[in-house]
Design a protein around this motif. Structure first.
Motif, PDB file in Angstrom:
ATOM      1  N   GLY A 106       0.670  -1.311   0.013  1.00 24.14           N
ATOM      2  CA  GLY A 106       0.251  -0.033  -0.045  1.00 24.14           C
ATOM      3  C   GLY A 106       0.726   1.192   0.046  1.00 24.14           C
ATOM      4  N   ASP A 107       1.904   1.324   0.984  1.00 27.85           N
ATOM      5  CA  ASP A 107       2.757   2.559   0.769  1.00 27.85           C
ATOM      6  C   ASP A 107       3.336   2.487  -0.192  1.00 27.85           C
ATOM      7  OD1 ASP A 107       4.448   0.336   1.677  1.00 27.85           O
ATOM      8  OD2 ASP A 107       4.996   1.133   3.565  1.00 27.85           O
ATOM      9  N   GLN A 108       3.811   1.518  -0.911  1.00 27.14           N
ATOM     10  CA  GLN A 108       4.556   1.683  -2.358  1.00 27.14           C
ATOM     11  C   GLN A 108       3.786   2.123  -3.405  1.00 27.14           C
ATOM     12  OE1 GLN A 108       5.934  -2.502  -2.243  1.00 27.14           O
ATOM     13  NE2 GLN A 108       8.179  -1.735  -2.446  1.00 27.14           N
ATOM     14  N   LEU A 109       2.505   1.747  -3.237  1.00 27.96           N
ATOM     15  CA  LEU A 109       1.400   2.347  -4.412  1.00 27.96           C
ATOM     16  C   LEU A 109       1.120   3.609  -4.231  1.00 27.96           C
ATOM     17  CD1 LEU A 109      -1.143  -0.657  -4.266  1.00 27.96           C
ATOM     18  CD2 LEU A 109       0.071  -0.006  -6.134  1.00 27.96           C
ATOM     19  N   MET A 110       1.231   4.181  -3.189  1.00 32.11           N
ATOM     20  CA  MET A 110       1.156   5.491  -2.650  1.00 32.11           C
ATOM     21  C   MET A 110       2.141   6.430  -3.177  1.00 32.11           C
ATOM     22  SD  MET A 110      -1.868   6.610  -1.394  1.00 32.11           S
ATOM     23  CE  MET A 110      -1.313   8.035  -0.424  1.00 32.11           C
ATOM     24  N   THR A 111       3.365   5.747  -3.151  1.00 33.32           N
ATOM     25  CA  THR A 111       4.674   6.466  -3.733  1.00 33.32           C
ATOM     26  C   THR A 111       4.388   6.725  -5.146  1.00 33.32           C
ATOM     27  OG1 THR A 111       5.922   5.714  -1.805  1.00 33.32           O
ATOM     28  CG2 THR A 111       7.013   6.429  -3.747  1.00 33.32           C
ATOM     29  N   LEU A 112       3.987   5.825  -5.705  1.00 35.58           N
ATOM     30  CA  LEU A 112       3.634   5.873  -7.315  1.00 35.58           C
ATOM     31  C   LEU A 112       2.522   6.945  -7.636  1.00 35.58           C
ATOM     32  CD1 LEU A 112       4.055   2.339  -8.522  1.00 35.58           C
ATOM     33  CD2 LEU A 112       5.636   3.908  -8.652  1.00 35.58           C
ATOM     34  N   TYR A 113       1.557   6.695  -6.793  1.00 30.87           N
ATOM     35  CA  TYR A 113       0.369   7.872  -6.786  1.00 30.87           C
ATOM     36  C   TYR A 113       0.755   9.049  -6.658  1.00 30.87           C
ATOM     37  CZ  TYR A 113      -2.740   3.691  -6.974  1.00 30.87           C
ATOM     38  OH  TYR A 113      -3.575   2.715  -7.378  1.00 30.87           O
ATOM     39  N   ALA A 114       1.555   9.359  -5.552  1.00 29.64           N
ATOM     40  CA  ALA A 114       2.001  10.727  -5.024  1.00 29.64           C
ATOM     41  C   ALA A 114       2.839  11.429  -6.150  1.00 29.64           C
ATOM     42  CB  ALA A 114       2.787  10.446  -3.842  1.00 29.64           C
ATOM     43  N   GLU A 115       3.793  10.686  -6.874  1.00 31.37           N
ATOM     44  CA  GLU A 115       4.514  11.036  -7.992  1.00 31.37           C
ATOM     45  C   GLU A 115       3.617  11.473  -9.302  1.00 31.37           C
ATOM     46  OE1 GLU A 115       7.437   9.375 -11.482  1.00 31.37           O
ATOM     47  OE2 GLU A 115       7.290   8.282  -9.563  1.00 31.37           O
ATOM     48  N   ASP A 116       2.577  10.894  -9.449  1.00 31.51           N
ATOM     49  CA  ASP A 116       1.726  11.207 -10.419  1.00 31.51           C
ATOM     50  C   ASP A 116       0.764  12.359 -10.104  1.00 31.51           C
ATOM     51  OD1 ASP A 116       0.086  10.716 -12.976  1.00 31.51           O
ATOM     52  OD2 ASP A 116      -1.780   9.780 -11.766  1.00 31.51           O
ATOM     53  N   GLY A 164     -12.987  11.741  -4.107  1.00 28.14           N
ATOM     54  CA  GLY A 164     -12.133  11.667  -2.612  1.00 28.14           C
ATOM     55  C   GLY A 164     -12.796  10.510  -1.886  1.00 28.14           C
ATOM     56  N   TYR A 165     -13.314   9.421  -2.416  1.00 31.06           N
ATOM     57  CA  TYR A 165     -13.751   8.225  -1.637  1.00 31.06           C
ATOM     58  C   TYR A 165     -12.772   7.176  -2.143  1.00 31.06           C
ATOM     59  CZ  TYR A 165     -17.034   7.326  -5.734  1.00 31.06           C
ATOM     60  OH  TYR A 165     -17.550   7.129  -7.008  1.00 31.06           O
ATOM     61  N   ASP A 166     -12.864   6.057  -1.467  1.00 30.14           N
ATOM     62  CA  ASP A 166     -11.916   4.943  -1.688  1.00 30.14           C
ATOM     63  C   ASP A 166     -12.700   3.876  -2.653  1.00 30.14           C
ATOM     64  OD1 ASP A 166     -13.562   4.705   0.502  1.00 30.14           O
ATOM     65  OD2 ASP A 166     -12.392   3.340   1.645  1.00 30.14           O
ATOM     66  N   ASP A 167     -12.044   3.845  -3.767  1.00 25.38           N
ATOM     67  CA  ASP A 167     -12.506   3.191  -5.090  1.00 25.38           C
ATOM     68  C   ASP A 167     -11.409   2.190  -5.496  1.00 25.38           C
ATOM     69  OD1 ASP A 167     -13.523   2.145  -7.553  1.00 25.38           O
ATOM     70  OD2 ASP A 167     -15.091   3.849  -7.736  1.00 25.38           O
ATOM     71  N   ALA A 168     -11.403   1.018  -5.213  1.00 22.62           N
ATOM     72  CA  ALA A 168     -10.281   0.046  -5.683  1.00 22.62           C
ATOM     73  C   ALA A 168     -10.254   0.011  -7.166  1.00 22.62           C
ATOM     74  CB  ALA A 168     -10.481  -1.346  -5.158  1.00 22.62           C
ATOM     75  N   VAL A 169     -11.339  -0.004  -7.809  1.00 29.18           N
ATOM     76  CA  VAL A 169     -11.267  -0.251  -9.557  1.00 29.18           C
ATOM     77  C   VAL A 169     -10.822   0.997  -9.965  1.00 29.18           C
ATOM     78  CG1 VAL A 169     -12.574  -0.692 -11.482  1.00 29.18           C
ATOM     79  CG2 VAL A 169     -13.228  -1.803  -9.173  1.00 29.18           C
ATOM     80  N   TYR A 170     -11.017   2.133  -9.406  1.00 27.57           N
ATOM     81  CA  TYR A 170     -10.580   3.549 -10.027  1.00 27.57           C
ATOM     82  C   TYR A 170      -8.973   3.464  -9.639  1.00 27.57           C
ATOM     83  CZ  TYR A 170      -9.892   8.610 -10.512  1.00 27.57           C
ATOM     84  OH  TYR A 170      -9.258   9.669 -11.102  1.00 27.57           O
ATOM     85  N   ALA A 171      -8.645   2.941  -8.436  1.00 26.14           N
ATOM     86  CA  ALA A 171      -7.222   3.345  -8.187  1.00 26.14           C
ATOM     87  C   ALA A 171      -6.429   2.438  -8.972  1.00 26.14           C
ATOM     88  CB  ALA A 171      -7.134   2.574  -6.686  1.00 26.14           C
TER      89      ALA A 171
END
Length: 474
Positions: A269-279, A347-354
């Motif tokens: 999860g925190d690795q995914l967040m690192t990629l998302y943050a860059e984006d 702004g809600y948690d959506d796994a498919v969108y993520a």
């Protein structure tokens, strides 16, 4: 007014969950919905609010959703029933149609016999003391009766929901060669996001393979929790078998995402967040990016390096979602795979969108998942330990250990429990909001230093006759 007793054990910090037929019953659904409707009416001042409802694929969900519908209507609610599907489809209905609230019948990633409810007022989740209040309202009979004005409309929003999901792709990337070259395996875990995913991938130009794609409330393939490595083994095997570039996994109600790269390495999860943050920071320079207290220090460092403002916050999807709204941050997430995008989404948690935003990242940057993971900082982290202790003493243990640590002059972050900075890394001890367990995690810059931290944690736990070896998993 009729009063009704709801087992207080099922009224949890973030939602309502219990074992159907043992701690959770059909009538609970009726009175919980009626109490929720009463709260919405009083909060909005609207005597006949419009509330959406939906349900997941659990075996008990159809009968529970029928009672939810009755309970809402009995209070004078105009019900919009969007049917079977993931929790984010319900959230989409509430946000896109600007409704007064929503209630989802789901127990997320819990065992098959469990079920429960998630609720939201307009844009905000209902959680904490407000959930406990529903039980008090039912017990005292403090409920609104207006059966004459209640109504129901069944509405199919799946097509519009899928259209919105596809906006995860920027510009012409949806039809780009980079996307066409990606081979992806999707594990929907026989859960609520299965049908949406099957329809979605038909609109993608690349090769997609779906496993466990039929909704089955028994979850026959594996438990629907992508944060546990054992639940990703089938996905890893399929990624390797098909020589795919990426594997995606969802939980029981489609609000948590998991991923593996082409080598079968789990992207945590925190690795995914690192990629998302860059984006996200590419178009939102200087923005706050939120992650929970369990996340790697490398994530917070990366956000700062990218020009963002990292914010560490309490674990719990409702806490994170509220903090996102409070700060106006464009992105927030948890180790558990709850990811919240507010830059181009609701702004809600959506796994498919993520999942689609992850794919968009790889396509936009012309990088394969393996290469992207190779670029991430190398750290040495423990698993997340969940050590069972008596409910009555779990918070006391954290307080006592905190006092010892503070006496040693160590640096301590107290956002949620204690996160102690030492040994080239950190360790976390917190009391779970939902179970009678202590949650513990550690990270360091080498395997030997990590083991030293684990040894220290066990030493601190010893007086309480527990250790990390007692771990009960997630």
């Amino acid at each position: 007014m009729t009063s009704y007793h709801i087992n207080p054990a099922i009224l949890r910090a973030y939602d309502i969950r219990g074992e159907f037929g043992k701690t959770l019953f059909q009538l609970d659904a009726y009175f919980i919905a009626k109490a929720f409707a009463t709260k919405v009416i009083r909060k909005t001042g609207n005597k006949n609010p419009t509330i959406a409802m939906a349900y997941d694929g659990r075996l008990s969900s159809p009968e529970l959703q029928a009672q939810v519908q009755k309970g809402l209507m009995s209070a004078g609610v105009n019900v919009v029933n969007v049917g079977l599907g993931p929790s984010p489809k319900l959230y989409f209905a509430v946000r896109s149609m600007e409704l007064d609230g929503g209630i989802m019948v789901t127990a997320s990633h819990n065992p098959p016999k469990d079920n429960g409810f998630k609720m939201m007022y307009e844009k905000a989740p209902l959680f904490g003391a407000e959930i406990k209040e529903l039980g008090n309202m039912a017990a005292s009979g403090d409920l609104i009766d207006d059966i004459k004005h209640g109504s129901v409309e069944k509405k199919d929003i799946e097509g519009k929901y899928i259209e919105k999901l596809l906006t995860a792709f920027e510009g012409g990337l949806l039809n780009s060669k980079n996307l066409k070259d990606l081979k992806i395996v999707w594990d929907t875990a026989n859960a609520a996001a299965s049908e949406v995913t099957k329809k979605l991938v038909k609109k993608l130009p690349n090769e997609n393979i779906i496993i466990n794609g039929d909704i089955d409330g028994n979850f026959p393939a594996h438990h629907p929790d992508p944060t546990l490595a054992e639940n990703l083994q089938q996905l890893i095997a399929e990624v390797k078998k098909h020589k795919a570039d990426l594997g995606i996994a969802f939980d029981g109600d489609g609000d948590r995402v998991g991923a593996v790269d082409g080598q079968g390495r789990i992207i945590w999860g925190d690795q995914l967040m690192t990629l998302y943050a860059e984006d996200v920071l590419e178009n939102n320079s200087g923005a706050e990016i939120i992650a929970d207290v369990k996340a790697s220090q490398s994530f917070f460092d990366a956000v700062e390096k990218l020009g963002g403002k990292p914010l560490m916050w309490k674990t719990g999807h409702s806490y994170i979602k509220n903090k996102l709204a409070e700060t106006g941050a464009p992105l927030a997430g948890e180790m558990s795979g709850h990811i919240f995008f507010a830059d181009r989404y609701y702004g809600y948690d959506d796994a498919v969108y993520a999942a689609l935003r992850l794919i968009n990242y790889f396509v936009k940057n012309n990088i394969k998942p393996v290469a992207a993971v190779d670029k991430l900082p190398k750290t040495y982290a423990s698993k997340e330990y969940r050590v069972p202790v008596a409910e009555a003493i779990k918070e006391g243990i954290v307080k006592e250990i905190r006092a010892q640590v503070m006496a040693s002059k160590a640096k301590v972050i107290e956002v949620d429990g204690i996160r102690v900075i030492e040994g080239g890394g950190w360790w976390l001890l917190r009391s779970s909001n939902t179970q009678s367990v202590l949650t513990i995690r550690a990270e360091s810059n080498s395997e030997s230093e990590l083991q030293k931290l684990i040894t220290k944690i066990n030493m601190l736990l010893k007086p309480y006759h527990v250790s990390l070896s007692d771990d009960a998993g997630h």
